[in-house]
Design a protein around this motif. Sequence first.
Motif, PDB file in Angstrom:
ATOM      1  N   PHE A  67       1.118   5.333  11.075  1.00 34.92           N
ATOM      2  CA  PHE A  67       2.042   5.108   9.938  1.00 34.92           C
ATOM      3  C   PHE A  67       2.569   6.629  10.609  1.00 34.92           C
ATOM      4  CE2 PHE A  67      -0.712   3.647   6.300  1.00 34.92           C
ATOM      5  CZ  PHE A  67      -0.895   2.886   6.916  1.00 34.92           C
ATOM      6  N   THR A  68       4.564   7.332  10.441  1.00 33.44           N
ATOM      7  CA  THR A  68       5.150   7.984  10.343  1.00 33.44           C
ATOM      8  C   THR A  68       5.170   8.863   9.150  1.00 33.44           C
ATOM      9  OG1 THR A  68       5.334   7.165  12.842  1.00 33.44           O
ATOM     10  CG2 THR A  68       6.619   8.773  12.164  1.00 33.44           C
ATOM     11  N   ILE A  69       5.220  10.188   9.016  1.00 34.55           N
ATOM     12  CA  ILE A  69       6.045  10.571   7.989  1.00 34.55           C
ATOM     13  C   ILE A  69       7.690  11.290   8.011  1.00 34.55           C
ATOM     14  CG2 ILE A  69       4.711  12.467   7.845  1.00 34.55           C
ATOM     15  CD1 ILE A  69       4.361  12.190   5.133  1.00 34.55           C
ATOM     16  N   SER A  70       8.371  11.671   7.543  1.00 35.83           N
ATOM     17  CA  SER A  70       9.622  12.291   7.722  1.00 35.83           C
ATOM     18  C   SER A  70      10.568  12.378   6.353  1.00 35.83           C
ATOM     19  CB  SER A  70      10.768  10.800   8.350  1.00 35.83           C
ATOM     20  OG  SER A  70      10.472   9.733   8.034  1.00 35.83           O
ATOM     21  N   ARG A  71      11.404  13.321   6.607  1.00 36.02           N
ATOM     22  CA  ARG A  71      12.050  13.618   5.287  1.00 36.02           C
ATOM     23  C   ARG A  71      13.446  13.947   5.668  1.00 36.02           C
ATOM     24  NH1 ARG A  71       9.116  18.755   3.245  1.00 36.02           N
ATOM     25  NH2 ARG A  71      11.117  18.842   1.419  1.00 36.02           N
ATOM     26  N   ASP A  72      14.084  13.076   5.062  1.00 38.62           N
ATOM     27  CA  ASP A  72      15.734  13.856   5.018  1.00 38.62           C
ATOM     28  C   ASP A  72      16.277  14.466   3.769  1.00 38.62           C
ATOM     29  OD1 ASP A  72      18.191  13.122   5.213  1.00 38.62           O
ATOM     30  OD2 ASP A  72      18.470  11.965   5.625  1.00 38.62           O
ATOM     31  N   ASN A  73      15.994  16.024   3.926  1.00 39.30           N
ATOM     32  CA  ASN A  73      16.865  16.505   3.354  1.00 39.30           C
ATOM     33  C   ASN A  73      18.216  16.335   2.453  1.00 39.30           C
ATOM     34  OD1 ASN A  73      14.357  18.333   3.581  1.00 39.30           O
ATOM     35  ND2 ASN A  73      14.598  19.877   4.124  1.00 39.30           N
ATOM     36  N   ALA A  74      19.168  15.909   3.097  1.00 33.40           N
ATOM     37  CA  ALA A  74      20.247  16.097   3.220  1.00 33.40           C
ATOM     38  C   ALA A  74      20.200  14.235   1.450  1.00 33.40           C
ATOM     39  CB  ALA A  74      21.319  15.097   4.089  1.00 33.40           C
ATOM     40  N   LYS A  75      19.332  13.862   1.454  1.00 29.05           N
ATOM     41  CA  LYS A  75      18.884  12.751   1.164  1.00 29.05           C
ATOM     42  C   LYS A  75      18.135  12.446  -0.037  1.00 29.05           C
ATOM     43  CE  LYS A  75      20.784   9.098   4.534  1.00 29.05           C
ATOM     44  NZ  LYS A  75      20.480   7.729   4.479  1.00 29.05           N
ATOM     45  N   ASN A  76      17.386  14.056  -0.129  1.00 31.54           N
ATOM     46  CA  ASN A  76      16.295  14.228  -0.977  1.00 31.54           C
ATOM     47  C   ASN A  76      15.181  12.732  -0.690  1.00 31.54           C
ATOM     48  OD1 ASN A  76      17.459  16.855  -1.665  1.00 31.54           O
ATOM     49  ND2 ASN A  76      17.524  16.414  -3.648  1.00 31.54           N
ATOM     50  N   THR A  77      14.885  12.874   0.103  1.00 32.13           N
ATOM     51  CA  THR A  77      14.226  11.533   0.318  1.00 32.13           C
ATOM     52  C   THR A  77      12.998  11.847   1.841  1.00 32.13           C
ATOM     53  OG1 THR A  77      16.218  10.047  -0.434  1.00 32.13           O
ATOM     54  CG2 THR A  77      13.929   9.221   0.663  1.00 32.13           C
ATOM     55  N   ALA A  78      11.741  11.485   0.989  1.00 32.36           N
ATOM     56  CA  ALA A  78      10.761  11.287   1.679  1.00 32.36           C
ATOM     57  C   ALA A  78      10.770   9.837   2.690  1.00 32.36           C
ATOM     58  CB  ALA A  78       9.162  11.907   1.654  1.00 32.36           C
ATOM     59  N   TYR A  79       9.942  10.092   4.004  1.00 31.26           N
ATOM     60  CA  TYR A  79       9.503   8.031   3.891  1.00 31.26           C
ATOM     61  C   TYR A  79       8.603   8.519   4.313  1.00 31.26           C
ATOM     62  CZ  TYR A  79      14.483   7.947   3.911  1.00 31.26           C
ATOM     63  OH  TYR A  79      16.249   8.223   3.704  1.00 31.26           O
ATOM     64  N   LEU A  80       8.016   7.031   4.575  1.00 31.91           N
ATOM     65  CA  LEU A  80       6.366   6.628   4.834  1.00 31.91           C
ATOM     66  C   LEU A  80       6.189   5.369   5.686  1.00 31.91           C
ATOM     67  CD1 LEU A  80       3.585   7.887   5.312  1.00 31.91           C
ATOM     68  CD2 LEU A  80       2.379   6.181   3.667  1.00 31.91           C
ATOM     69  N   GLN A  81       7.270   5.121   6.778  1.00 31.79           N
ATOM     70  CA  GLN A  81       7.299   4.006   8.059  1.00 31.79           C
ATOM     71  C   GLN A  81       5.259   3.438   8.291  1.00 31.79           C
ATOM     72  OE1 GLN A  81      10.132   2.491   8.662  1.00 31.79           O
ATOM     73  NE2 GLN A  81       8.293   1.005   9.289  1.00 31.79           N
ATOM     74  N   MET A  82       5.200   2.624   8.314  1.00 30.67           N
ATOM     75  CA  MET A  82       3.963   2.371   8.112  1.00 30.67           C
ATOM     76  C   MET A  82       3.481   0.656   8.811  1.00 30.67           C
ATOM     77  SD  MET A  82       2.503   2.000   4.530  1.00 30.67           S
ATOM     78  CE  MET A  82       2.943   0.974   3.458  1.00 30.67           C
ATOM     79  N   ASN A  83       4.118   0.978  10.169  1.00 29.31           N
ATOM     80  CA  ASN A  83       3.335  -0.116  11.243  1.00 29.31           C
ATOM     81  C   ASN A  83       2.464  -0.536  11.674  1.00 29.31           C
ATOM     82  OD1 ASN A  83       6.446   0.332  11.807  1.00 29.31           O
ATOM     83  ND2 ASN A  83       5.591   1.776  13.439  1.00 29.31           N
TER      84      ASN A  83
END
Length: 114
Positions: A67-83
């Motif tokens: 899994f990889t967690i990331s964030r995009d402050n410009a889009k006000n969004t956090a992500y969790l990529q799950m492989n």
Amino acid sequence: QVQLVESGGGLVQPGGSLRLSCAASGSIFSRYAMGWYRQAPGKQRELVAHITNDDRTVYADSAKGRFTISRDNAKNTAYLQMNSLKPEDTATYYCYARQLTTIWGQGTQVTVSS
């Protein structure tokens, strides 16, 4: 105060991938640490991944390398990529935002099954 809306859950076969999104509104997103917990039926809620407001990350042992967690402050969004998803990853996944208090999303279901 931040409000959180999650998306991206669903049914996936073992070995597959999903990307969860957590969209925030209502406050200054970049100030918050973000993360994901999950809860499977009959089990306690457990931390999956956490990202600080300066992009430091923490992962549960079960998530490391997959899994990889990331964030995009410009889009006000956090992500969790799950492989490489496994049946034991099946759970409801909850996004949170944390500063002085913790704010929770409504949860999104992830089911890993053939």
